[in-house]
Enzyme design. Structure first.
Site, PDB file in Angstrom:
ATOM      1  N   GLU A 175      -8.715   4.071  -1.215  1.00  0.00           N
ATOM      2  CA  GLU A 175      -9.847   4.968  -0.957  1.00  0.00           C
ATOM      3  C   GLU A 175      -9.332   6.373  -1.214  1.00  0.00           C
ATOM      4  OE1 GLU A 175     -12.822   3.921  -0.019  1.00  0.00           O
ATOM      5  OE2 GLU A 175     -12.377   1.850   0.500  1.00  0.00           O
ATOM      6  N   CYS A 198     -14.150  12.811   3.437  1.00  0.00           N
ATOM      7  CA  CYS A 198     -14.158  12.213   2.092  1.00  0.00           C
ATOM      8  C   CYS A 198     -15.564  12.088   1.530  1.00  0.00           C
ATOM      9  CB  CYS A 198     -13.483  10.854   2.138  1.00  0.00           C
ATOM     10  SG  CYS A 198     -14.156   9.786   3.425  1.00  0.00           S
TER      11      CYS A 198
HETATM   12  P1  NAP Z   1      -2.129  12.113   1.094  1.00  0.00           P
HETATM   13  O1  NAP Z   1      -1.238  13.279   1.060  1.00  0.00           O
HETATM   14  O2  NAP Z   1      -2.306  11.316  -0.130  1.00  0.00           O
HETATM   15  O3  NAP Z   1      -1.568  11.187   2.277  1.00  0.00           O
HETATM   16  C1  NAP Z   1      -2.255  10.033   2.687  1.00  0.00           C
HETATM   17  C2  NAP Z   1      -1.290   9.107   3.401  1.00  0.00           C
HETATM   18  O4  NAP Z   1      -0.323   8.598   2.480  1.00  0.00           O
HETATM   19  C3  NAP Z   1      -0.495   9.769   4.508  1.00  0.00           C
HETATM   20  O5  NAP Z   1      -0.367   8.858   5.579  1.00  0.00           O
HETATM   21  C4  NAP Z   1       0.845  10.021   3.853  1.00  0.00           C
HETATM   22  O6  NAP Z   1       1.901  10.131   4.769  1.00  0.00           O
HETATM   23  C5  NAP Z   1       0.979   8.771   3.023  1.00  0.00           C
HETATM   24  N1  NAP Z   1       1.932   8.853   1.938  1.00  0.00           N
HETATM   25  C6  NAP Z   1       2.312   9.944   1.223  1.00  0.00           C
HETATM   26  N2  NAP Z   1       3.193   9.583   0.261  1.00  0.00           N
HETATM   27  C7  NAP Z   1       3.355   8.245   0.368  1.00  0.00           C
HETATM   28  C8  NAP Z   1       4.150   7.286  -0.331  1.00  0.00           C
HETATM   29  N3  NAP Z   1       4.926   7.630  -1.357  1.00  0.00           N
HETATM   30  N4  NAP Z   1       4.100   5.998   0.065  1.00  0.00           N
HETATM   31  C9  NAP Z   1       3.315   5.625   1.093  1.00  0.00           C
HETATM   32  N5  NAP Z   1       2.553   6.474   1.796  1.00  0.00           N
HETATM   33  C10 NAP Z   1       2.556   7.772   1.434  1.00  0.00           C
HETATM   34  O7  NAP Z   1      -3.592  12.498   1.581  1.00  0.00           O
HETATM   35  P2  NAP Z   1      -4.019  13.445   2.802  1.00  0.00           P
HETATM   36  O8  NAP Z   1      -3.689  14.850   2.437  1.00  0.00           O
HETATM   37  O9  NAP Z   1      -3.523  12.901   4.092  1.00  0.00           O
HETATM   38  O10 NAP Z   1      -5.607  13.244   2.799  1.00  0.00           O
HETATM   39  C11 NAP Z   1      -6.490  13.995   2.013  1.00  0.00           C
HETATM   40  C12 NAP Z   1      -7.026  13.162   0.881  1.00  0.00           C
HETATM   41  O11 NAP Z   1      -7.552  11.952   1.375  1.00  0.00           O
HETATM   42  C13 NAP Z   1      -8.172  13.823   0.164  1.00  0.00           C
HETATM   43  O12 NAP Z   1      -7.930  13.798  -1.201  1.00  0.00           O
HETATM   44  C14 NAP Z   1      -9.391  12.960   0.504  1.00  0.00           C
HETATM   45  O13 NAP Z   1     -10.344  12.884  -0.514  1.00  0.00           O
HETATM   46  C15 NAP Z   1      -8.787  11.648   0.751  1.00  0.00           C
HETATM   47  N6  NAP Z   1      -9.610  10.867   1.668  1.00  0.00           N
HETATM   48  C16 NAP Z   1     -10.326   9.823   1.161  1.00  0.00           C
HETATM   49  C17 NAP Z   1     -11.090   9.037   2.004  1.00  0.00           C
HETATM   50  C18 NAP Z   1     -11.870   7.862   1.466  1.00  0.00           C
HETATM   51  O14 NAP Z   1     -12.339   7.050   2.260  1.00  0.00           O
HETATM   52  N7  NAP Z   1     -12.047   7.736   0.170  1.00  0.00           N
HETATM   53  C19 NAP Z   1     -11.137   9.314   3.363  1.00  0.00           C
HETATM   54  C20 NAP Z   1     -10.409  10.395   3.844  1.00  0.00           C
HETATM   55  C21 NAP Z   1      -9.634  11.155   2.981  1.00  0.00           C
HETATM   56  P3  NAP Z   1       2.500  11.575   5.221  1.00  0.00           P
HETATM   57  O15 NAP Z   1       1.393  12.302   5.900  1.00  0.00           O
HETATM   58  O16 NAP Z   1       3.592  11.196   6.127  1.00  0.00           O
HETATM   59  O17 NAP Z   1       2.922  12.232   3.946  1.00  0.00           O
END
Ligand code: NAP
Length: 526
Positions: free
Chosen positions: A256, A295
């Protein structure tokens, strides 16, 4: 300062190095630190597969449902404490925090109701028996059984409570244990939530494990019966999807990701009408709720060209009046974005959109708001509610390609036809939700069918539904959440459909009466 611990293999694990700090985004006070360095994640996964997997699978749907009901109640009982953490660690207003925390308990409760309706089965029957050939002796039947692995739930920072609950409710009801990895910057609320859930003693040991901090080598230990359910940025989604271990062992991955959700005003909707008012209110809510870090928030607004100036005027008036500041204050309507990194990204994002042809600021912008309520000096990660206007929707390519994950949206004109609206929306290459405000059935039908292939959900507001419709930004457990393309290609929720991500669909084929007898032990609903 609190040191956050992970809950793995039946006990709490505290790291001694590699810490990341969690801050209050309003005051920049450090609240906690988190790290999972040194944790034995291979053992935690093995523990879940071998201890809690069999225990969950031995429970009937009704028993799992009873468990979900108790978990929902436990969240509700701790509501005030959890809301307070949403305000302090997430920069949420109380109303924003409710959206997350109440969303978590209500989703668990909704799946408890669904599970109760399935009664004493342990697997799902998918569709009707299929006669194979002329003889009734040979038949086929699809069923769905729980996978034997672990559901690894990786969540984004914006929904530390709901993000866990919406995934875990489906996995648990399906009969699969979960290991939750919240986004580190807002993990405080998830940690407290997990403590509350574990304290109920309703979950079999190992059915809920928690990893706070960087994921380390977690993905390297996953196998073919495991599932990764990820919510976050496209960038991280791609890293996970292409992870060598996951690719080599065919680990199921659900992503997602980003979404440039569109809202379209039909040419028939008159200014001053109820539908027009609802269209504007939905946009204002989506720009400001959770400071636009949602999102499903509306990122692109399409209005017939003759309405461009009036819609702009109305939105500017409403957005400029939003009181931004310390979300602890009752009078404040919008808090800060969650982290310093998020602030940088939102500011850069707004500048990126502004750099495209004929895009201008109508209100807000990348700079710190000049008026903030209850905020000292230059502290906190604040952005003003921002409306941009792109006078040429086709030329403004970055608006269709770059998600500014904050309180920002862009208004654009179209020629009033469903065809052009649909082709502009499609420039976003797939989204979670598109919304349409119209009373014109032909326009609605033409547009819905054009938008459908590019979305997980299409939301229609008309004079028949206005007043009872919740706005496109609210995700209901009964309906699908996810979307193709840029949105990650995933599917979550959607009632019983949500369980299928954690189950294996298998076609049984053989002697008809035997297949029927086996299927009789399952529950229809796959
Ligand atoms: P993110 O930086 O991609 O991080 C998401 C999750 O992935 C965090 O728990 C992060 O952990 C983890 N992560 C990072 N690198 C990883 C790796 N190499 N392997 C495994 N896990 C890893 O996103 P965010 O900044 O938290 O969230 C914002 C984004 O989420 C926006 O782009 C938004 O559109 C999207 N979003 C989408 C939805 C949907 O339902 N489509 C809902 C909400 C948000 P750490 O925090 O420890 O780095």
């Amino acid at each position: 300062m609190e040191t956050l611990r992970s809950y793995l293999s039946g006990s709490w694990y505290e790291a001694s190095s590699g810490f990341e700090e969690l801050v209050n985004p309003t005051t920049e006070e450090i609240l906690a630190r988190a790290s999972a360095e040194g944790a034995d994640l291979a053992h935690a996964l093995h523990f879940a597969r071998n201890r809690s997997g069999p225990a969950l699978r031995a429970m009937t749907f009704a028993q799992r449902a009873e468990m979900l009901k108790g978990l929902a109640k436990a969240i509700h009982a701790s509501r005030e404490e959890l809301l307070d953490l949403g305000v302090r660690n997430g920069g949420n207003t109380r109303s924003d925090a409710k959206f997350d925390v109440d969303g978590a308990s209500s989703t668990l409760a909704a799946y408890a109701d669904l599970g109760a309706s399935l009664g004493d089965g342990r697997f799902l029957v998918d569709g009707d028996p299929i006669p194979m050939g002329r003889s009734s002796r040979l038949a086929g039947q699809h069923v769905l059984v729980p996978r034997r692995g672990v559901a690894v739930l990786i969540n984004a920072f914006n929904f530390p409570a709901w993000g866990l609950a919406e995934k875990a409710a489906c996995a648990w009801l399906a009969g699969v244990p979960v290991l939750v990895k919240p986004a580190t910057p807002t993990a405080l609320l998830t940690v407290r939530l997990v403590e509350k859930l574990l304290a109920t003693n309703l979950l079999p040991e190992g059915a809920l494990q928690l990893l706070v901090g960087a994921p380390g080598d977690l993905l390297c230990h996953l196998g073919p019966q495991d599932v990764v359910s990820f919510t976050g940025s496209s960038r991280t989604g791609t890293l996970i999807r292409t992870h060598p271990q996951l690719a080599a062992r065919s680990v199921r991955v659900n992503v997602e990701a980003d979404s440039l959700n569109a809202s379209i005003l039909g040419p028939d909707v008159e200014p001053g009408s109820e539908v027009y008012a609802a269209f504007l209110a939905d946009i204002v809510r989506d720009v400001t709720q959770k400071a636009g870090q949602k999102c499903t928030a509306i990122r692109r607004i399409f209005v017939p060209i003759e309405r461009l100036d009036s819609v702009r005027e109305e939105l500017v008036e409403r957005l400029a009046a939003i009181r931004v500041g310390d979300p602890c204050r009752d009078t404040v309507q919008m808090g800060p974005v969650a982290t310093a990194a998020q602030l940088r990204s939102v500011r850069e994002g707004i500048r990126t959109l502004l750099a495209s042809e004929r895009v201008e600021i109508a209100t807000g912008g990348p700079d710190r708001p000049s008026v903030l309520e209850g905020v000292e000096g230059d502290r906190g990660f604040f952005v003003a509610p921002t409306l941009l206007v792109a006078r040429d929707a086709v030329a403004a390519r970055p608006v269709h390609e770059h998600e500014v994950f904050g309180p920002c949206t862009t208004l654009m004109p179209y020629d009033g036809t469903a065809q052009q609206a649909a082709s502009l929306v499609a420039l976003g290459e797939g989204g979670l939700v598109a919304s349409i405000a119209t009373n014109d059935r032909d326009f609605a039908r033409d547009l819905i069918l054009e938008l459908a292939p590019f979305h997980g959900r299409v939301y229609l507001n008309s004079e028949k539904s206005v007043g009872v419709a919740p706005g496109p930004g609210t995700v209901f457990p009964q309906l699908l959440h996810g979307g193709p393309g840029r949105a990650g290609g995933g599917e979550e929720l959607g009632g019983l459909r949500g369980l299928t991500g954690y189950m294996q669909r298998v076609a049984l084929q053989g002697f008809g009466p035997l297949i029927d007898a086996i299927a009789a032990g399952g529950k229809r609903g796959g």
